[in-house]
Design an enzyme around this catalytic site. Structure first.
Site, PDB file in Angstrom:
ATOM      1  CE1 TYR A 104      37.762 -15.347  25.413  1.00  0.00           C
ATOM      2  CE2 TYR A 104      37.759 -13.129  24.674  1.00  0.00           C
ATOM      3  CZ  TYR A 104      37.053 -14.153  25.150  1.00  0.00           C
ATOM      4  OH  TYR A 104      35.616 -14.186  24.831  1.00  0.00           O
TER       5      TYR A 104
ATOM      6  CE1 TYR B 226      29.967 -20.511  24.860  1.00  0.00           C
ATOM      7  CE2 TYR B 226      29.770 -21.311  22.426  1.00  0.00           C
ATOM      8  CZ  TYR B 226      30.453 -20.450  23.611  1.00  0.00           C
ATOM      9  OH  TYR B 226      31.473 -19.834  23.363  1.00  0.00           O
TER      10      TYR B 226
ATOM     11  CB  SER C  38      33.000 -14.711  25.993  1.00  0.00           C
ATOM     12  OG  SER C  38      33.023 -15.518  24.852  1.00  0.00           O
TER      13      SER C  38
ATOM     14  CB  VAL D 145      33.011 -11.668  19.893  1.00  0.00           C
ATOM     15  CG1 VAL D 145      34.520 -12.629  20.126  1.00  0.00           C
ATOM     16  CG2 VAL D 145      32.205 -12.893  19.818  1.00  0.00           C
TER      17      VAL D 145
ATOM     18  CE  LYS E 298      32.872 -18.308  26.277  1.00  0.00           C
ATOM     19  NZ  LYS E 298      34.215 -17.947  25.290  1.00  0.00           N
TER      20      LYS E 298
END
Ligand code: GLN
Length: 319
Positions: A242, A190, A66, A260, A69
């Site tokens: 998050y 992605y 992530s 992750v 992103k």
């Protein structure tokens, strides 16, 4: 006044302090990530002037996950501008897990740091062909890291084979016209973005490029448009960890992003970046040791954005 030698010394101390912490679990929902060595632990710091320091397994590669992103978000802003980009993704913390299937009042993903938002952003930058979009992303990250990066095809395939939830999110986005009908192309973009291999030093150099308003501090390559750096750092500060983002902003006070596979990248605007790799995650998907390292460093050096001592901005000028 603290100097670089003292900073190095302190990072070594922090490394020793947390290397015996075995809390958390390596993730297995992407089967290939379950093969990581849980004991790996690397810390790297790169300043906006290009000075760097690493300790531990800083050469160990892992997938960026992530942490791709905010970088993809920057590319979307550059390609489409603010007005168009924010029609496809908001900037509100979701208060929910990274893989939450939930959209805002305008049927947009809440922000670019959760999977839904990142999939929407991937659709914006996917390019004319699957190869072109992935290649452009890889080139840009390589420029930021200062070396040629590559994709871990095994992780990418593992994610594509098991990513039913991300596929469901993509079709929900398609239903609301947030993404176009090339859903598989978008998901390929992605999954590929998440599968870029980096080490903690690469990540810290990418972060230092953000801290240095878009220019790589070592190669001086102009990597990102300086006009959009604040967009990326803002959503990192409010949404990057998050459903731990509020607590993180309160305690650490730095724009950051976790992945992750076990990476965390934190940026001190105009000063430096901290990258940590340690694959044992807490139940929100954030690296346990990564959080501890960043928390300790932010406290010791007064790096919190709103620290009243403002020591952070002083100390780096002394390096
Ligand atoms: N590739 C991962 C996923 O989509 C990224 C999630 C993460 O790093 N939090 O599930």
């Amino acid at each position: 006044m603290k100097d670089l030698a003292a900073l190095k010394d302190y990072i070594l101390q922090v490394y020793e302090r947390h290397r015996t912490n075995h809390e958390g679990q390596v993730t297995t929902y992407i089967p290939e990530l379950g093969k990581a060595n849980p004991d790996h632990f690397g810390i790297s710091v790169v300043t906006a002037q290009g000075q760097e320091f690493s300790v531990g397994d800083s050469q160990q590669e892992f997938t960026i996950q992530s942490i791709c992103k905010p970088l993809a978000f920057l590319m979307a802003l550059e390609q489409h501008g603010r007005e168009t980009t924010i029609k496809h993704v908001g900037m509100e913390p979701s208060g929910e897990a990274f893989n939450s299937i939930n959209l805002d009042r305008l049927n947009r993903p809440f922000n670019p740091m959760v999977n839904a938002g990142a999939i929407s952003v991937a659709a914006l930058i996917k390019g004319a062909s699957p190869e072109a979009g992935v290649d452009a992303f890889l080139k840009r990250l390589s420029l930021a890291a200062g070396r040629d990066l590559r994709i871990d095809q095994a992780v990418c395939a593992s994610e594509a084979a098991t990513g039913f939830r991300n596929r469901a999110i993509a079709y929900l986005l398609r239903n609301f016209d947030m993404i176009d009908d090339q859903v598989d192309h978008t998901l390929h973009q992605y999954f590929s973005q998440c599968s870029v291999l980096v080490n903690s030093r690469d990540l810290a150099m990418i972060g230092a490029t953000l801290a240095n308003i878009g220019d790589n501090p070592e190669t001086h390559a102009e990597v990102f448009d300086m006009n959009y750096i604040k967009d990326a750092l803002s959503v990192m500060l409010t949404c990057g960890m998050y459903d731990y983002s509020g607590e993180w902003a309160y305690n650490v006070g730095l724009p950051a992003k976790s992945g992750v596979a076990g990476g965390i990248l934190a940026v001190v605007n105009r000063q430096l970046s901290i990258a940590v790799y340690s694959p044992r995650l807490d139940d929100r998907g954030n690296s346990v040791r990564g959080i501890k390292v960043c928390t300790d460093l932010a406290e010791e050096y007064g790096l919190h954005a709103f620290n009243f001592t403002n020591f952070g901005s002083n100390f780096i000028q002394a390096l």
